[in-house]
Design a protein around this motif. Structure first.
Motif: not given
Length: 213
Positions: A4-22
């Motif tokens: 989604v953001c192509d900036e950080v390694a993908e984890t469940i926490m990132h993709i569902l909570v911490l991604c800037k778009v999310v």
């Protein structure tokens, strides 16, 4: 990497909570949700669900589902969802689920209120303002449009406005959103006695029933 953001390694926490778009999705969908602090998704989810009502728990879990669905659409079909589309899909699913689960919900076979199923404008009672709403879907533009018209019992026009609803392609959801906007207009104008007119039976029955919207 996060698709989604192509900036950080993908984890469940990132993709569902911490991604800037999310994070933007959580801010739009439900203000007050803390998206920082926890390292593991299970810990974060347990923390925000604790003490929440049944409806709030459903809201939170449904947005998680919508975020994951948007992620899969991007990975497998190269279709990128906007923040508003992610949130709108969650609202749409919740609305449909609530209707399906409501034992008290049914569509009557005959009109229940004067003016039901009328094909022409029916004037309201004296000193009551009638707000007529209507929504349309524009598939080619990926959006909905809606109109709000308010008139007195003598047919005198006192308000007319149109709105755009980006990323909402479900007719029922679009009608729900314009009805909500109509109520907001009435409050802003200080109107204490209003009636809402819509050609969407599902929405009208939802308003009249006890089903959460």
């Amino acid at each position: 990497m996060c698709p989604v953001c192509d900036e950080v390694a993908e984890t469940i926490m990132h993709i569902l909570v911490l991604c800037k778009v999310v994070k933007a999705c959580w801010q739009v969908f439900k203000a007050g949700i803390n998206v920082d602090g926890a390292l593991e998704f299970t810990d974060w989810l347990a923390g925000i669900l604790e003490g929440q009502s049944k409806n709030n728990k459903a809201n939170i879990l449904t947005l998680c589902w919508s975020i994951w669905r948007s992620r899969n659409d991007l990975v497998w079909y190269n279709k990128r969802w906007t923040v508003l589309r992610i949130v709108a899909k969650a609202w749409e699913y919740l609305s449909q689920w609530n209707v399906a689960q409501s034992r008290g919900y049914s569509v009557p076979l005959i009109p229940t209120v004067e003016g039901d199923r009328a094909t022409t404008w029916v004037k309201p009672q004296h000193n009551i303002i009638k707000i007529t709403v209507d929504a349309s879907i524009f598939q080619n533009l990926g959006m909905s449009g809606a109109s709000i018209v308010a008139r007195k019992h003598n047919s005198h026009l006192i308000l007319a406005k149109s709105i755009c609803i980006p990323d909402v392609m479900n007719p029922t959801l679009a009608e729900v959103m314009v009805v909500k906007e109509a109520f907001s207009c009435a409050m802003e104008m200080g109107w204490s006695s209003v009636t809402i007119e819509s050609d969407c039976m599902v929405v009208i029955q939802l308003i009249r029933s006890s089903t959460p919207m």
